[in-house]
Design a protein around this motif. Structure first.
Motif, PDB file in Angstrom:
ATOM      1  N   SER A 166       0.939  -1.154  -0.043  1.00  0.00           N
ATOM      2  CA  SER A 166      -0.073   0.022   0.103  1.00  0.00           C
ATOM      3  C   SER A 166       0.939   1.241   0.051  1.00  0.00           C
ATOM      4  O   SER A 166       0.359   2.248  -0.253  1.00  0.00           O
ATOM      5  N   PHE A 167       1.966   1.302   0.634  1.00  0.00           N
ATOM      6  CA  PHE A 167       2.971   2.540   0.522  1.00  0.00           C
ATOM      7  C   PHE A 167       4.356   2.038  -0.308  1.00  0.00           C
ATOM      8  O   PHE A 167       4.665   2.967  -1.411  1.00  0.00           O
ATOM      9  N   PHE A 168       5.098   0.846  -0.118  1.00  0.00           N
ATOM     10  CA  PHE A 168       6.373   0.723  -0.546  1.00  0.00           C
ATOM     11  C   PHE A 168       5.828   0.198  -2.112  1.00  0.00           C
ATOM     12  O   PHE A 168       5.940  -0.938  -2.504  1.00  0.00           O
ATOM     13  N   ALA A 169       5.163   1.100  -3.006  1.00  0.00           N
ATOM     14  CA  ALA A 169       4.496   0.596  -4.292  1.00  0.00           C
ATOM     15  C   ALA A 169       5.584   0.330  -4.903  1.00  0.00           C
ATOM     16  O   ALA A 169       6.891   0.605  -5.007  1.00  0.00           O
ATOM     17  N   ASN A 170       5.235  -0.569  -5.929  1.00  0.00           N
ATOM     18  CA  ASN A 170       6.289  -0.699  -7.344  1.00  0.00           C
ATOM     19  C   ASN A 170       6.586   0.365  -7.995  1.00  0.00           C
ATOM     20  O   ASN A 170       5.705   1.337  -8.427  1.00  0.00           O
ATOM     21  N   VAL A 171       7.883   0.542  -8.497  1.00  0.00           N
ATOM     22  CA  VAL A 171       8.379   1.641  -9.052  1.00  0.00           C
ATOM     23  C   VAL A 171       8.903   1.403 -10.432  1.00  0.00           C
ATOM     24  O   VAL A 171      10.015   0.428 -10.491  1.00  0.00           O
ATOM     25  N   ASP A 172       8.497   1.549 -11.603  1.00  0.00           N
ATOM     26  CA  ASP A 172       8.917   0.944 -12.821  1.00  0.00           C
ATOM     27  C   ASP A 172       9.046  -0.321 -12.917  1.00  0.00           C
ATOM     28  O   ASP A 172       9.967  -0.846 -13.473  1.00  0.00           O
ATOM     29  N   GLY A 198       6.083  11.572  -7.703  1.00  0.00           N
ATOM     30  CA  GLY A 198       5.969  10.254  -7.766  1.00  0.00           C
ATOM     31  C   GLY A 198       5.154   9.481  -7.234  1.00  0.00           C
ATOM     32  O   GLY A 198       5.367   8.150  -7.135  1.00  0.00           O
ATOM     33  N   ARG A 199       4.100  10.335  -6.780  1.00  0.00           N
ATOM     34  CA  ARG A 199       3.016   9.423  -5.944  1.00  0.00           C
ATOM     35  C   ARG A 199       1.781   9.330  -6.507  1.00  0.00           C
ATOM     36  O   ARG A 199       1.512  10.273  -7.581  1.00  0.00           O
ATOM     37  N   ILE A 200       0.768   8.573  -6.185  1.00  0.00           N
ATOM     38  CA  ILE A 200      -0.778   8.460  -6.685  1.00  0.00           C
ATOM     39  C   ILE A 200      -1.651   9.092  -5.635  1.00  0.00           C
ATOM     40  O   ILE A 200      -2.486   9.878  -6.095  1.00  0.00           O
ATOM     41  N   SER A 201      -1.646   8.910  -4.504  1.00  0.00           N
ATOM     42  CA  SER A 201      -2.353   9.308  -3.632  1.00  0.00           C
ATOM     43  C   SER A 201      -1.969  10.556  -2.889  1.00  0.00           C
ATOM     44  O   SER A 201      -0.883  10.480  -2.549  1.00  0.00           O
ATOM     45  N   ALA A 258      -1.546  21.134   3.630  1.00  0.00           N
ATOM     46  CA  ALA A 258      -1.688  20.478   2.382  1.00  0.00           C
ATOM     47  C   ALA A 258      -0.843  19.841   1.298  1.00  0.00           C
ATOM     48  O   ALA A 258       0.547  20.433   1.195  1.00  0.00           O
ATOM     49  N   PRO A 259      -0.901  18.827   0.747  1.00  0.00           N
ATOM     50  CA  PRO A 259       0.202  17.981  -0.044  1.00  0.00           C
ATOM     51  C   PRO A 259       0.473  18.836  -1.239  1.00  0.00           C
ATOM     52  O   PRO A 259      -0.272  19.629  -2.003  1.00  0.00           O
ATOM     53  N   VAL A 260       1.610  18.600  -1.940  1.00  0.00           N
ATOM     54  CA  VAL A 260       1.979  19.136  -3.424  1.00  0.00           C
ATOM     55  C   VAL A 260       1.178  18.165  -4.139  1.00  0.00           C
ATOM     56  O   VAL A 260       0.897  16.946  -3.473  1.00  0.00           O
ATOM     57  N   ALA A 261       1.038  18.194  -5.565  1.00  0.00           N
ATOM     58  CA  ALA A 261       0.438  17.466  -6.229  1.00  0.00           C
ATOM     59  C   ALA A 261       1.035  16.304  -6.300  1.00  0.00           C
ATOM     60  O   ALA A 261       2.386  15.976  -6.418  1.00  0.00           O
ATOM     61  N   PRO A 262       0.355  15.063  -6.121  1.00  0.00           N
ATOM     62  CA  PRO A 262       1.045  13.584  -6.005  1.00  0.00           C
ATOM     63  C   PRO A 262       1.804  13.230  -7.384  1.00  0.00           C
ATOM     64  O   PRO A 262       3.069  12.683  -6.947  1.00  0.00           O
TER      65      PRO A 262
END
Length: 323
Positions: A70-76, A205-208, A197-201
């Motif tokens: 859920s957090f350590f998502a696949n990268v490339d 390199g993030r989705i959520s 507030a977050p920067v744009a995901p």
């Protein structure tokens, strides 16, 4: 672990096989190590499955990386390099408790952590990745007859090939000593800052948005550390300061934002100079570093400041995604 399973069929002759004999056939059943030994509250976040002492300061640790997290998502198409960092952290904590006798309830302070991965070995396959971690401890410091700290070096192998290497230096102290060091900082719930507030995901390199640890402050190379203590992975349990894995993630996200393109972090070299407090803003600054002369990728220096004082520093090497 050898455990009797009375309902399991015994592969042997005769009808007098004992429960213990039944259990012997099932020695290879796999489970995670106790979550308390790696300082995790959730069993789902335990990467380690076994360990063995090879010699006085040399150990092997078994681990498993899920195909998806859920957090350590696949990268490339690869396992997240930060899962290697978390595995090394957990392995050091496990051995400190299980092999060096440090009691549960002691507090650990990580002074530095470095990780280097081999992207081609991190590719996600058709099953979870089983890895072996070779651990060597050095510069062991004792307080009386109890471990007070050490440096450990790790080599992570997957199917016999080196997937990652790393090292860390830490000290540990009892709960009473920690309380004296931290004073009223332990009352973190009353002191943490409002969530920003977050920067744009997609820019980091993030989705959520939930997984973004940076907030904009109007400077393309500087951000505010976004500390969401409700995050189930980064804040797996209550703490009175920002965990080191949050700072590594901030370094990764700041590097991605600075470079402006999707990249894979292949090298981390981080120093943790002071506790990053929950009740003070932490500014994250990123800057390009000169070419190191290798083909590993572009290097970025990420520094965290609280009250204009450096609290952590990380040099990150970012490699472009493969074609």
């Amino acid at each position: 672990m050898n455990r009797a399973i009375p309902s399991a069929a015994f592969r042997g002759s005769g009808s007098t096989a004992s429960t213990e004999a039944r259990a012997l056939f099932y020695q290879s059943l796999t489970t995670t190590v106790p979550k308390e030994l790696v300082h995790r509250a959730s069993v789902a976040e335990v990467m380690l499955t076994d360990w063995e002492r090879v010699s006085k300061d040399h150990f092997t640790v078994a681990a498993q990386w899920p195909r998806g997290h859920s957090f350590f998502a696949n990268v490339d198409g690869r396992h997240d390099p930060l899962i290697a960092a978390e595995t090394i952290r957990q392995a050091g904590t496990l051995l400190t408790h299980a092999e060096f006798g440090v009691p549960l309830g002691y507090h650990f302070l990580m002074w530095d952590l470095s990780v280097s991965v081999q992207p081609e070995i991190l590719r996600v396959g058709t099953a979870p990745a089983s890895v072996d971690v070779e651990m060597t401890c050095e510069d062991v410091k004792l307080r009386g007859n109890r471990l007070a700290g050490c440096r450990y070096n790790a080599v992570i192998r997957r199917d016999g090939q080196v997937a990652a290497t790393g090292s860390a230096n830490f000290t540990c102290t009892s709960g009473k000593v920690y309380e004296r060091l931290r004073g009223d900082r332990s009352d973190f719930a009353e002191r943490q800052l409002p969530l920003t507030a977050p920067v744009a995901p997609q820019n980091v390199g993030r989705i959520s948005p939930m997984d973004v640890v940076l907030s904009p402050i109007g400077d393309p190379n500087r951000w505010l550390l976004r500390v969401d203590t409700r995050h189930p992975i980064l804040f797996d349990h209550p703490v009175d300061h920002v965990p080191g894995m949050v700072l590594l993630e901030a370094a990764r996200q700041a590097s991605t934002a600075l470079l402006g393109c999707p990249c894979l972090p292949v090298d981390f070299s981080s120093e943790f100079m002071k506790y990053v407090e929950l009740d003070a803003p932490c500014v994250i600054e990123a800057q390009h570093l000169p070419d190191s002369g290798t083909d590993r990728g572009e290097r970025v220096l990420v520094t965290g400041y609280q009250d204009e004082t450096p609290v952590f520093r990380s040099t990150v090497t970012m490699a472009p995604f493969s074609a």
